[in-house]
Design a protein around this motif. Structure first.
Motif, PDB file in Angstrom:
ATOM      1  N   ILE A 134       4.429  -5.598  -5.911  1.00 40.31           N
ATOM      2  CA  ILE A 134       5.628  -5.213  -5.066  1.00 40.31           C
ATOM      3  C   ILE A 134       5.192  -4.278  -3.650  1.00 40.31           C
ATOM      4  CG2 ILE A 134       7.662  -3.780  -4.917  1.00 40.31           C
ATOM      5  CD1 ILE A 134       8.067  -4.946  -7.719  1.00 40.31           C
ATOM      6  N   ASN A 135       4.342  -3.436  -4.177  1.00 47.08           N
ATOM      7  CA  ASN A 135       3.522  -2.504  -3.216  1.00 47.08           C
ATOM      8  C   ASN A 135       2.825  -3.182  -2.047  1.00 47.08           C
ATOM      9  OD1 ASN A 135       3.918   0.420  -3.473  1.00 47.08           O
ATOM     10  ND2 ASN A 135       3.841  -0.257  -5.620  1.00 47.08           N
ATOM     11  N   ARG A 136       2.220  -4.447  -2.498  1.00 50.04           N
ATOM     12  CA  ARG A 136       1.383  -5.070  -1.506  1.00 50.04           C
ATOM     13  C   ARG A 136       2.250  -5.784  -0.428  1.00 50.04           C
ATOM     14  NH1 ARG A 136      -1.121  -7.955  -4.770  1.00 50.04           N
ATOM     15  NH2 ARG A 136       0.030  -9.843  -4.599  1.00 50.04           N
ATOM     16  N   ILE A 137       3.465  -6.501  -1.111  1.00 53.94           N
ATOM     17  CA  ILE A 137       4.480  -6.933  -0.092  1.00 53.94           C
ATOM     18  C   ILE A 137       4.956  -6.322   0.861  1.00 53.94           C
ATOM     19  CG2 ILE A 137       6.487  -8.624  -0.044  1.00 53.94           C
ATOM     20  CD1 ILE A 137       5.481 -10.029  -2.540  1.00 53.94           C
ATOM     21  N   VAL A 138       5.449  -5.087   0.188  1.00 54.05           N
ATOM     22  CA  VAL A 138       6.158  -4.114   1.206  1.00 54.05           C
ATOM     23  C   VAL A 138       5.427  -3.652   2.256  1.00 54.05           C
ATOM     24  CG1 VAL A 138       7.112  -1.548   1.181  1.00 54.05           C
ATOM     25  CG2 VAL A 138       7.870  -3.314  -0.596  1.00 54.05           C
ATOM     26  N   GLY A 139       3.922  -3.268   1.728  1.00 53.78           N
ATOM     27  CA  GLY A 139       3.038  -2.725   2.740  1.00 53.78           C
ATOM     28  C   GLY A 139       2.788  -3.831   3.870  1.00 53.78           C
ATOM     29  N   GLN A 140       2.602  -4.931   3.373  1.00 53.43           N
ATOM     30  CA  GLN A 140       2.317  -6.137   4.481  1.00 53.43           C
ATOM     31  C   GLN A 140       3.371  -6.384   5.499  1.00 53.43           C
ATOM     32  OE1 GLN A 140       1.783  -9.376   1.670  1.00 53.43           O
ATOM     33  NE2 GLN A 140      -0.606  -9.066   1.524  1.00 53.43           N
ATOM     34  N   ARG A 141       4.517  -6.279   4.805  1.00 54.52           N
ATOM     35  CA  ARG A 141       5.989  -6.448   5.746  1.00 54.52           C
ATOM     36  C   ARG A 141       6.223  -5.224   6.684  1.00 54.52           C
ATOM     37  NH1 ARG A 141       6.259 -10.753   3.018  1.00 54.52           N
ATOM     38  NH2 ARG A 141       8.102 -11.860   2.273  1.00 54.52           N
ATOM     39  N   LEU A 142       5.920  -3.914   6.301  1.00 59.14           N
ATOM     40  CA  LEU A 142       6.299  -2.944   7.053  1.00 59.14           C
ATOM     41  C   LEU A 142       5.171  -2.071   7.821  1.00 59.14           C
ATOM     42  CD1 LEU A 142       8.883  -0.943   4.544  1.00 59.14           C
ATOM     43  CD2 LEU A 142       9.363  -2.777   6.355  1.00 59.14           C
ATOM     44  N   GLY A 143       4.021  -2.687   7.046  1.00 59.39           N
ATOM     45  CA  GLY A 143       2.638  -2.268   7.893  1.00 59.39           C
ATOM     46  C   GLY A 143       2.539  -0.478   7.806  1.00 59.39           C
ATOM     47  N   ALA A 144       1.613  -0.131   8.733  1.00 55.17           N
ATOM     48  CA  ALA A 144       1.284   1.410   8.486  1.00 55.17           C
ATOM     49  C   ALA A 144       0.809   1.710   6.996  1.00 55.17           C
ATOM     50  CB  ALA A 144       2.236   2.135   9.080  1.00 55.17           C
ATOM     51  N   VAL A 145       1.195   2.880   6.502  1.00 51.98           N
ATOM     52  CA  VAL A 145       0.913   3.047   4.861  1.00 51.98           C
ATOM     53  C   VAL A 145       2.408   3.144   4.200  1.00 51.98           C
ATOM     54  CG1 VAL A 145      -0.821   4.613   5.925  1.00 51.98           C
ATOM     55  CG2 VAL A 145       1.303   5.687   5.634  1.00 51.98           C
ATOM     56  N   HIS A 146       3.226   2.221   4.423  1.00 56.03           N
ATOM     57  CA  HIS A 146       4.373   1.842   3.756  1.00 56.03           C
ATOM     58  C   HIS A 146       3.905   1.387   2.347  1.00 56.03           C
ATOM     59  CE1 HIS A 146       7.558   2.795   6.765  1.00 56.03           C
ATOM     60  NE2 HIS A 146       6.777   2.080   7.574  1.00 56.03           N
ATOM     61  N   SER A 147       4.781   2.054   1.361  1.00 57.82           N
ATOM     62  CA  SER A 147       4.556   1.610  -0.165  1.00 57.82           C
ATOM     63  C   SER A 147       6.262   1.583  -0.592  1.00 57.82           C
ATOM     64  CB  SER A 147       3.862   2.555  -1.057  1.00 57.82           C
ATOM     65  OG  SER A 147       4.365   3.727  -0.699  1.00 57.82           O
ATOM     66  N   ALA A 148       6.272   0.814  -1.787  1.00 51.64           N
ATOM     67  CA  ALA A 148       7.556   0.483  -2.479  1.00 51.64           C
ATOM     68  C   ALA A 148       8.231   1.794  -2.823  1.00 51.64           C
ATOM     69  CB  ALA A 148       7.642  -0.651  -3.248  1.00 51.64           C
ATOM     70  N   ARG A 149       9.663   1.979  -2.781  1.00 54.89           N
ATOM     71  CA  ARG A 149      10.391   3.064  -3.579  1.00 54.89           C
ATOM     72  C   ARG A 149      10.558   2.186  -4.846  1.00 54.89           C
ATOM     73  NH1 ARG A 149      14.227   4.028   1.801  1.00 54.89           N
ATOM     74  NH2 ARG A 149      12.674   5.499   2.831  1.00 54.89           N
ATOM     75  N   LEU A 150       9.931   2.735  -5.965  1.00 57.18           N
ATOM     76  CA  LEU A 150       9.949   2.331  -7.282  1.00 57.18           C
ATOM     77  C   LEU A 150      10.326   3.431  -8.341  1.00 57.18           C
ATOM     78  CD1 LEU A 150       7.087  -0.346  -7.191  1.00 57.18           C
ATOM     79  CD2 LEU A 150       9.332  -1.006  -7.064  1.00 57.18           C
ATOM     80  N   LEU A 151      11.185   2.979  -9.277  1.00 60.08           N
ATOM     81  CA  LEU A 151      11.397   3.924 -10.434  1.00 60.08           C
ATOM     82  C   LEU A 151      10.955   3.045 -11.879  1.00 60.08           C
ATOM     83  CD1 LEU A 151      14.902   5.377  -9.549  1.00 60.08           C
ATOM     84  CD2 LEU A 151      12.651   6.663  -9.254  1.00 60.08           C
ATOM     85  N   LEU A 152       9.897   3.552 -12.590  1.00 64.37           N
ATOM     86  CA  LEU A 152       9.382   2.845 -13.527  1.00 64.37           C
ATOM     87  C   LEU A 152       9.730   3.666 -14.820  1.00 64.37           C
ATOM     88  CD1 LEU A 152       7.793   0.865 -15.168  1.00 64.37           C
ATOM     89  CD2 LEU A 152       5.833   2.274 -14.715  1.00 64.37           C
ATOM     90  N   HIS A 153      10.250   2.994 -15.793  1.00 66.85           N
ATOM     91  CA  HIS A 153      10.668   3.200 -17.153  1.00 66.85           C
ATOM     92  C   HIS A 153       9.828   2.468 -18.079  1.00 66.85           C
ATOM     93  CE1 HIS A 153      13.286   5.296 -20.403  1.00 66.85           C
ATOM     94  NE2 HIS A 153      12.307   4.351 -21.183  1.00 66.85           N
ATOM     95  N   SER A 154       9.025   2.882 -18.558  1.00 71.70           N
ATOM     96  CA  SER A 154       8.003   2.023 -19.549  1.00 71.70           C
ATOM     97  C   SER A 154       8.118   2.352 -20.846  1.00 71.70           C
ATOM     98  CB  SER A 154       6.490   2.347 -19.107  1.00 71.70           C
ATOM     99  OG  SER A 154       5.391   1.493 -19.520  1.00 71.70           O
ATOM    100  N   VAL A 155       8.536   1.337 -21.606  1.00 75.68           N
ATOM    101  CA  VAL A 155       8.811   1.613 -23.065  1.00 75.68           C
ATOM    102  C   VAL A 155       7.568   1.440 -23.511  1.00 75.68           C
ATOM    103  CG1 VAL A 155      11.041   0.462 -22.613  1.00 75.68           C
ATOM    104  CG2 VAL A 155       9.191  -0.665 -23.594  1.00 75.68           C
ATOM    105  N   ASP A 156       7.597   1.972 -25.282  1.00 73.16           N
ATOM    106  CA  ASP A 156       6.479   1.576 -26.076  1.00 73.16           C
ATOM    107  C   ASP A 156       6.789   0.518 -26.679  1.00 73.16           C
ATOM    108  OD1 ASP A 156       4.792   1.736 -28.145  1.00 73.16           O
ATOM    109  OD2 ASP A 156       5.243   3.437 -29.084  1.00 73.16           O
ATOM    110  N   PHE A 157       5.778  -0.696 -26.243  1.00 70.03           N
ATOM    111  CA  PHE A 157       6.158  -1.914 -26.718  1.00 70.03           C
ATOM    112  C   PHE A 157       5.977  -2.150 -27.961  1.00 70.03           C
ATOM    113  CE2 PHE A 157       4.308  -6.683 -26.961  1.00 70.03           C
ATOM    114  CZ  PHE A 157       5.549  -6.997 -26.726  1.00 70.03           C
ATOM    115  N   ALA A 158       5.369  -1.218 -28.950  1.00 69.66           N
ATOM    116  CA  ALA A 158       5.574  -1.425 -30.319  1.00 69.66           C
ATOM    117  C   ALA A 158       6.864  -1.230 -31.035  1.00 69.66           C
ATOM    118  CB  ALA A 158       4.480  -0.357 -31.104  1.00 69.66           C
ATOM    119  N   ASP A 159       7.647  -0.589 -30.377  1.00 70.40           N
ATOM    120  CA  ASP A 159       9.165  -0.649 -30.908  1.00 70.40           C
ATOM    121  C   ASP A 159       9.662  -1.895 -30.523  1.00 70.40           C
ATOM    122  OD1 ASP A 159       8.651   2.261 -31.542  1.00 70.40           O
ATOM    123  OD2 ASP A 159       9.580   3.030 -29.439  1.00 70.40           O
TER     124      ASP A 159
END
Length: 238
Positions: free
Chosen positions: A22-47
């Motif tokens: 996602i960050n690579r595509i956003v950077g390629q499309r928008l150029g300069a030093v753009h990166s993606a606006r992302l929010l991550l909730h990473s669960v404990d996969f064991a649960d």
């Protein structure tokens, strides 16, 4: 650019590929030093894995729905589940939020249609290969789905949970997957859907004579395009 919520950690090994793509595509499309606006909730996969194994899908859905609500409250305008298997509980998650869920089957079916193929082999967890939550939307998009036999499903599933979710990449396991692809080819498969977001860690297109459709990459690319308003989310989920 829209802000996207990621429900990840299932496993974190493949969630990394979502973040990178996602960050690579956003950077390629928008150029300069753009990166993606992302929010991550990473669960404990064991649960999650414990609930999967015991068939407690509603409980797993409630866990992910609670995380999705938090992502929406934090400003996410759309959501992706960074896993194939947990799309089984997509309806539970969708019922809990007011933002669109970008379903992994949408972009997969679109990519296969663009390639002009109809009969596809599907590799994934036993849940994905045997249950209807991914088969059904793919069939509704005109695709015919083939899966390995009982022994093949066992070994494909085992390699995912014993190796790939832990970041273990074994050449012998790659050879096993290649044999399963060869068997599906003899059954008429025109391409192979890598229906687990970890399988792309093991197989690349160089490993298969048939075209491979890596759902993790397709999903992440679709999500990036949605963030950049190049595509719209479906009015209703598949």
């Amino acid at each position: 650019m829209r802000t996207l919520g990621l429900l990840g950690g299932m496993s974190w090994e493949s969630t990394v590929s979502y973040y990178q793509t996602i960050n690579r595509i956003v950077g390629q499309r928008l150029g300069a030093v753009h990166s993606a606006r992302l929010l991550l909730h990473s669960v404990d996969f064991a649960d999650i894995e414990t609930l999967q194994r015991s068939g407690q899908w509603d409980e797993a859905g409630a866990l992910l729905a609670a995380a999705a609500v938090k992502l929406q409250a934090a400003g996410a305008e759309g959501l992706v589940i960074c896993a194939n298997t947990m799309h089984k509980v997509a309806p539970i998650i969708e019922a809990a939020i007011d933002i669109p869920l970008l379903h992994i089957a949408d972009c997969t079916a679109a990519a296969v249609a663009q390639a002009g193929l109809v009969k596809l082999g599907l590799l994934g967890t036993r849940y994905t290969m045997e249950q209807d939550f991914l088969h059904k939307p793919l069939r509704e998009n005109g695709l015919q789905i083939l899966v390995p036999d009982e022994d093949g499903r066992d070994v494909v599933h085992r390699i995912i949970y014993d190796e790939l979710v832990k970041g273990i990449i074994e050449p012998t396991s790659r050879a096993i997957y290649q044999q399963e692809i060869a068997t599906l080819t003899l059954q008429g498969a025109e391409g192979i859907i890598l229906g687990c977001t970890e399988i792309g860690l093991l197989l690349t297109q160089a490993d298969s004579a048939l075209p491979l459709f890596d759902t993790a990459q397709l999903h992440a690319e679709y999500a990036a395009r949605w963030m950049l308003r190049e595509v719209s989310a479906p009015a209703t989920a598949i």
